[in-house]
Design a protein around this motif. Structure first.
Motif, PDB file in Angstrom:
ATOM      1  N   ASP A  67     -42.229  34.019 -12.837  1.00 47.93           N
ATOM      2  CA  ASP A  67     -41.074  34.884 -13.027  1.00 47.93           C
ATOM      3  C   ASP A  67     -40.164  34.797 -11.806  1.00 47.93           C
ATOM      4  O   ASP A  67     -40.584  34.371 -10.731  1.00 47.93           O
ATOM      5  CB  ASP A  67     -41.501  36.342 -13.217  1.00 47.93           C
ATOM      6  CG  ASP A  67     -42.149  36.613 -14.569  1.00 47.93           C
ATOM      7  OD1 ASP A  67     -42.117  35.715 -15.445  1.00 47.93           O
ATOM      8  OD2 ASP A  67     -42.691  37.716 -14.743  1.00 47.93           O
ATOM      9  N   VAL A  68     -38.931  35.238 -11.983  1.00 49.33           N
ATOM     10  CA  VAL A  68     -37.971  35.312 -10.882  1.00 49.33           C
ATOM     11  C   VAL A  68     -37.513  36.759 -10.788  1.00 49.33           C
ATOM     12  O   VAL A  68     -37.175  37.377 -11.796  1.00 49.33           O
ATOM     13  CB  VAL A  68     -36.760  34.383 -11.108  1.00 49.33           C
ATOM     14  CG1 VAL A  68     -35.737  34.554  -9.998  1.00 49.33           C
ATOM     15  CG2 VAL A  68     -37.207  32.931 -11.207  1.00 49.33           C
ATOM     16  N   VAL A  69     -37.506  37.300  -9.569  1.00 45.98           N
ATOM     17  CA  VAL A  69     -37.093  38.679  -9.328  1.00 45.98           C
ATOM     18  C   VAL A  69     -35.851  38.662  -8.450  1.00 45.98           C
ATOM     19  O   VAL A  69     -35.824  38.005  -7.417  1.00 45.98           O
ATOM     20  CB  VAL A  69     -38.216  39.492  -8.649  1.00 45.98           C
ATOM     21  CG1 VAL A  69     -37.745  40.911  -8.333  1.00 45.98           C
ATOM     22  CG2 VAL A  69     -39.463  39.514  -9.517  1.00 45.98           C
ATOM     23  N   ASN A  91     -27.597  38.062  -2.397  1.00 41.38           N
ATOM     24  CA  ASN A  91     -26.731  37.150  -1.642  1.00 41.38           C
ATOM     25  C   ASN A  91     -27.184  35.695  -1.734  1.00 41.38           C
ATOM     26  O   ASN A  91     -26.616  34.824  -1.091  1.00 41.38           O
ATOM     27  CB  ASN A  91     -26.631  37.582  -0.180  1.00 41.38           C
ATOM     28  CG  ASN A  91     -27.934  37.428   0.578  1.00 41.38           C
ATOM     29  OD1 ASN A  91     -28.944  36.970   0.049  1.00 41.38           O
ATOM     30  ND2 ASN A  91     -27.920  37.815   1.829  1.00 41.38           N
ATOM     31  N   GLY A  92     -28.229  35.420  -2.525  1.00 38.94           N
ATOM     32  CA  GLY A  92     -28.697  34.059  -2.728  1.00 38.94           C
ATOM     33  C   GLY A  92     -29.824  33.638  -1.809  1.00 38.94           C
ATOM     34  O   GLY A  92     -30.349  32.539  -1.941  1.00 38.94           O
ATOM     35  N   GLU A  93     -30.225  34.497  -0.887  1.00 35.61           N
ATOM     36  CA  GLU A  93     -31.328  34.162   0.018  1.00 35.61           C
ATOM     37  C   GLU A  93     -32.647  34.216  -0.743  1.00 35.61           C
ATOM     38  O   GLU A  93     -32.972  35.220  -1.377  1.00 35.61           O
ATOM     39  CB  GLU A  93     -31.366  35.129   1.193  1.00 35.61           C
ATOM     40  CG  GLU A  93     -32.481  34.859   2.177  1.00 35.61           C
ATOM     41  CD  GLU A  93     -32.565  35.898   3.284  1.00 35.61           C
ATOM     42  OE1 GLU A  93     -33.570  35.880   4.011  1.00 35.61           O
ATOM     43  OE2 GLU A  93     -31.642  36.730   3.418  1.00 35.61           O
ATOM     44  N   VAL A  94     -33.409  33.144  -0.678  1.00 34.76           N
ATOM     45  CA  VAL A  94     -34.703  33.082  -1.357  1.00 34.76           C
ATOM     46  C   VAL A  94     -35.771  33.586  -0.401  1.00 34.76           C
ATOM     47  O   VAL A  94     -35.835  33.175   0.759  1.00 34.76           O
ATOM     48  CB  VAL A  94     -35.012  31.640  -1.816  1.00 34.76           C
ATOM     49  CG1 VAL A  94     -36.390  31.563  -2.458  1.00 34.76           C
ATOM     50  CG2 VAL A  94     -33.944  31.156  -2.792  1.00 34.76           C
ATOM     51  N   LEU A  95     -36.608  34.496  -0.888  1.00 39.55           N
ATOM     52  CA  LEU A  95     -37.711  35.027  -0.095  1.00 39.55           C
ATOM     53  C   LEU A  95     -39.014  34.415  -0.600  1.00 39.55           C
ATOM     54  O   LEU A  95     -39.275  34.416  -1.799  1.00 39.55           O
ATOM     55  CB  LEU A  95     -37.741  36.554  -0.191  1.00 39.55           C
ATOM     56  CG  LEU A  95     -36.503  37.244   0.386  1.00 39.55           C
ATOM     57  CD1 LEU A  95     -36.501  38.727   0.049  1.00 39.55           C
ATOM     58  CD2 LEU A  95     -36.421  37.042   1.887  1.00 39.55           C
ATOM     59  N   THR A  96     -39.795  33.897   0.324  1.00 40.89           N
ATOM     60  CA  THR A  96     -41.050  33.218  -0.002  1.00 40.89           C
ATOM     61  C   THR A  96     -42.168  33.757   0.879  1.00 40.89           C
ATOM     62  O   THR A  96     -41.926  34.556   1.789  1.00 40.89           O
ATOM     63  CB  THR A  96     -40.918  31.705   0.251  1.00 40.89           C
ATOM     64  OG1 THR A  96     -40.755  31.496   1.659  1.00 40.89           O
ATOM     65  CG2 THR A  96     -39.749  31.101  -0.516  1.00 40.89           C
ATOM     66  N   LEU A 135     -25.789  32.979  -4.912  1.00 44.52           N
ATOM     67  CA  LEU A 135     -26.789  33.515  -5.847  1.00 44.52           C
ATOM     68  C   LEU A 135     -26.835  32.675  -7.109  1.00 44.52           C
ATOM     69  O   LEU A 135     -27.917  32.289  -7.566  1.00 44.52           O
ATOM     70  CB  LEU A 135     -26.476  34.981  -6.182  1.00 44.52           C
ATOM     71  CG  LEU A 135     -27.352  35.681  -7.223  1.00 44.52           C
ATOM     72  CD1 LEU A 135     -27.021  35.479  -8.635  1.00 44.52           C
ATOM     73  CD2 LEU A 135     -28.767  35.744  -6.869  1.00 44.52           C
ATOM     74  N   LEU A 136     -25.687  32.379  -7.686  1.00 44.73           N
ATOM     75  CA  LEU A 136     -25.643  31.569  -8.909  1.00 44.73           C
ATOM     76  C   LEU A 136     -26.332  30.221  -8.704  1.00 44.73           C
ATOM     77  O   LEU A 136     -27.144  29.797  -9.526  1.00 44.73           O
ATOM     78  CB  LEU A 136     -24.198  31.343  -9.347  1.00 44.73           C
ATOM     79  CG  LEU A 136     -23.586  32.403 -10.240  1.00 44.73           C
ATOM     80  CD1 LEU A 136     -22.088  32.205 -10.352  1.00 44.73           C
ATOM     81  CD2 LEU A 136     -24.234  32.403 -11.597  1.00 44.73           C
ATOM     82  N   ASP A 137     -26.009  29.561  -7.608  1.00 44.50           N
ATOM     83  CA  ASP A 137     -26.579  28.249  -7.320  1.00 44.50           C
ATOM     84  C   ASP A 137     -28.091  28.332  -7.101  1.00 44.50           C
ATOM     85  O   ASP A 137     -28.856  27.581  -7.709  1.00 44.50           O
ATOM     86  CB  ASP A 137     -25.890  27.662  -6.085  1.00 44.50           C
ATOM     87  CG  ASP A 137     -26.425  26.287  -5.736  1.00 44.50           C
ATOM     88  OD1 ASP A 137     -26.449  25.418  -6.625  1.00 44.50           O
ATOM     89  OD2 ASP A 137     -26.832  26.089  -4.566  1.00 44.50           O
ATOM     90  N   GLN A 138     -28.522  29.256  -6.258  1.00 48.74           N
ATOM     91  CA  GLN A 138     -29.949  29.373  -5.930  1.00 48.74           C
ATOM     92  C   GLN A 138     -30.776  29.856  -7.126  1.00 48.74           C
ATOM     93  O   GLN A 138     -31.882  29.373  -7.335  1.00 48.74           O
ATOM     94  CB  GLN A 138     -30.147  30.314  -4.743  1.00 48.74           C
ATOM     95  CG  GLN A 138     -29.687  29.724  -3.422  1.00 48.74           C
ATOM     96  CD  GLN A 138     -30.538  28.546  -3.011  1.00 48.74           C
ATOM     97  OE1 GLN A 138     -30.237  27.393  -3.357  1.00 48.74           O
ATOM     98  NE2 GLN A 138     -31.585  28.802  -2.297  1.00 48.74           N
ATOM     99  N   LEU A 139     -30.249  30.795  -7.893  1.00 53.43           N
ATOM    100  CA  LEU A 139     -30.964  31.282  -9.068  1.00 53.43           C
ATOM    101  C   LEU A 139     -31.135  30.166 -10.077  1.00 53.43           C
ATOM    102  O   LEU A 139     -32.210  29.990 -10.660  1.00 53.43           O
ATOM    103  CB  LEU A 139     -30.248  32.476  -9.689  1.00 53.43           C
ATOM    104  CG  LEU A 139     -30.918  33.138 -10.883  1.00 53.43           C
ATOM    105  CD1 LEU A 139     -32.319  33.598 -10.544  1.00 53.43           C
ATOM    106  CD2 LEU A 139     -30.075  34.309 -11.381  1.00 53.43           C
ATOM    107  N   ASP A 140     -30.089  29.381 -10.281  1.00 53.72           N
ATOM    108  CA  ASP A 140     -30.182  28.247 -11.191  1.00 53.72           C
ATOM    109  C   ASP A 140     -31.252  27.260 -10.703  1.00 53.72           C
ATOM    110  O   ASP A 140     -32.047  26.753 -11.502  1.00 53.72           O
ATOM    111  CB  ASP A 140     -28.815  27.569 -11.306  1.00 53.72           C
ATOM    112  CG  ASP A 140     -28.715  26.685 -12.536  1.00 53.72           C
ATOM    113  OD1 ASP A 140     -28.914  27.197 -13.645  1.00 53.72           O
ATOM    114  OD2 ASP A 140     -28.451  25.486 -12.370  1.00 53.72           O
ATOM    115  N   ARG A 141     -31.292  27.000  -9.409  1.00 57.32           N
ATOM    116  CA  ARG A 141     -32.303  26.092  -8.845  1.00 57.32           C
ATOM    117  C   ARG A 141     -33.720  26.633  -9.036  1.00 57.32           C
ATOM    118  O   ARG A 141     -34.635  25.887  -9.383  1.00 57.32           O
ATOM    119  CB  ARG A 141     -32.063  25.876  -7.356  1.00 57.32           C
ATOM    120  CG  ARG A 141     -30.883  25.000  -7.066  1.00 57.32           C
ATOM    121  CD  ARG A 141     -30.699  24.848  -5.576  1.00 57.32           C
ATOM    122  NE  ARG A 141     -29.426  24.245  -5.278  1.00 57.32           N
ATOM    123  CZ  ARG A 141     -29.210  23.536  -4.207  1.00 57.32           C
ATOM    124  NH1 ARG A 141     -30.149  23.357  -3.323  1.00 57.32           N
ATOM    125  NH2 ARG A 141     -28.017  23.004  -4.010  1.00 57.32           N
TER     126      ARG A 141
END
Length: 147
Positions: A67-69, A91-96, A135-141
């Protein structure tokens, strides 16, 4: 796969819905209410009881690996990362698992600084068009990587 949105203060609900629609993925908006339901059949609205962190508790207990949150809430993000979900801030920052510890530490430090100086105002830079685009770019990725 589901895209979970911490919807009460999320500025990118429409952008996330576009990504969900493009990839034909279920999206769930979780809030305490006051969010207009989408007419999109892929988008579900879940209203939790009002109270501190009720939406966060719902998302944390329902998200799964794959899932993606989308959330700006760092403690919620940490729980979702621990559950195996992908997490992205508005803001598109991915947290891992590699950076969530630092994000939690920074959040706690800033909270301590604000409580030590009650006259301290402000809280970071304003949300921008560049954040929305990122956000759009990173979420799509993220979605493509999981699919």
């Amino acid at each position: 796969m589901t895209i979970w949105i911490d919807a009460d203060a999320c500025p990118v609900k429409d952008e996330a819905e576009r990504v969900a629609t493009r990839h034909r993925i279920r999206m769930v908006l979780v809030s305490n209410g006051g969010i207009r339901p989408s007419q999109n059949p892929l988008v579900e609205s879940v209203y939790v009881t009002s109270g501190p962190d009720e939406a966060d508790k719902h998302i944390a207990s329902h998200c799964q690996p794959g899932d993606v949150v989308v959330t700006g809430d760092i403690p919620l993000a940490a729980k979702c990362v621990a559950a195996g979900a992908q997490v992205i801030k508005p803001n598109g920052e991915v947290l891992t698992s590699a950076n969530i510890g630092m994000a939690l530490a920074t959040r706690d430090l800033m909270q301590d600084l604000r409580s030590a100086d009650p006259f301290r105002q402000g809280g970071g830079r304003p949300f921008s068009k560049a954040d929305r685009s990122r956000l759009l770019d990173q979420l799509d990725r993220l979605v493509k990587a999981v699919l």
